[in-house]
Scaffold this active site. Structure first.
Site, mmCIF file in Angstrom:
data_model
loop_
_atom_site.group_PDB
_atom_site.id
_atom_site.type_symbol
_atom_site.label_atom_id
_atom_site.label_comp_id
_atom_site.label_asym_id
_atom_site.label_seq_id
_atom_site.Cartn_x
_atom_site.Cartn_y
_atom_site.Cartn_z
ATOM 1 C CG ASP A 33 -0.137 -0.050 2.530
ATOM 2 O OD1 ASP A 33 1.076 -0.292 2.491
ATOM 3 O OD2 ASP A 33 -0.747 0.162 3.590
ATOM 4 C CE LYS B 166 1.827 27.203 19.815
ATOM 5 N NZ LYS B 166 1.094 28.262 19.089
ATOM 6 C CG ASP C 97 1.621 4.342 5.152
ATOM 7 O OD1 ASP C 97 2.014 3.600 6.028
ATOM 8 O OD2 ASP C 97 0.852 5.296 5.381
#
Length: 239
Positions: free
Chosen positions: A105, A156, A211
């Site tokens: 995949d 962050k 994927d």
């Protein structure tokens, strides 16, 4: 050269689509994702692909048959029970020379010839195709020591790391590390080989890779395929 494509998973993260359709048959544009991969493998000189199948195997066999319509020989290896991501390789017969292993995949512009050439130049027992990813934490991250004292405060932060693309090249010397009919995932196989002193290397690829693990990944990959088709299948889009 042979390639083993792992196509037996249930694709639980893509449910409910994968309840009735094996993930390698999920459509990307006008073809299943696995057909894109088979055409790329054919271009890389791979002549024989073994599909390791389990969940909804009859649908995969009905669509891909013996591979003659794609110009490639396809045979099937059946899992009677789930064997993880690496375990099914032990059921494949006659892997007597360098072979490729891939999830079923993966949408990528990775040149498989370049990956195989790198593996052979490195004289590795296993090569993992790897891709750079970043993960941003949208919060202030606190660092502290064992005495509860704050030692750092990062607003962050963005963390960089390399991830497996789900594409590997192996030598037959890797096979003794997989016990037939044992459940085994790739991280455990790779750790066994490293512990034994085998040479395992990473091939860094900076191009496109996705994927189809989750619905948002799948939607993005399907859109990208439409916009970049010639980059994924250059031999089939000329003229």
């Amino acid at each position: 050269m042979k390639a083993v494509v792992l196509a037996g998973g249930k694709g639980a993260r893509l449910a409910p689509y994968t309840t009735i359709l094996p993930k390698p048959l999920m459509p990307i544009g006008d073809m299943p994702i696995l057909e894109v991969m088979l055409l790329q493998m054919k271009d890389a000189g791979i002549e024989h692909v073994i599909l390791t199948v389990g969940h909804l195997s009859e649908l995969l066999r009905a669509f891909f048959k013996d591979g003659s319509q794609f110009g490639i020989n396809i045979t099937y290896s059946y899992e009677q029970c789930p064997l993880g991501t690496a375990g099914p390789i032990a059921l494949v017969e006659d892997l007597n020379e360098t072979f490729l292993v891939s999830n079923g995949d993966v949408l990528t512009t990775l040149n498989l010839r370049d990956l195989i050439k790198f593996h052979q130049e490195q004289k590795a027992v296993a090569t993992i195709a790897v891709h750079h990813r970043q993960s941003k934490i949208d919060l202030g991250v606190i660092q502290r020591d064992g005495d509860y004292r704050i030692t750092g405060y990062i607003e962050k932060p963005v963390y960089d790391f390399m991830v497996s693309m789900g594409i590997y090249v192996f030598e037959p010397a890797a096979l003794p590390y997989i016990t037939p009919n044992e459940y085994l995932d790739f991280p455990d196989l790779i750790k066994r080989m490293i512990l034994a002193g085998e040479r395992v290397v990473g091939y860094e690829f900076e191009g496109y890779w996705e994927d189809l693990g989750r619905p948002d990944d799948y939607a993005r990959a399907a859109k990208d395929f439409e916009n970049m088709r010639a980059q994924f299948l250059p031999s089939y889009c000329e003229g």
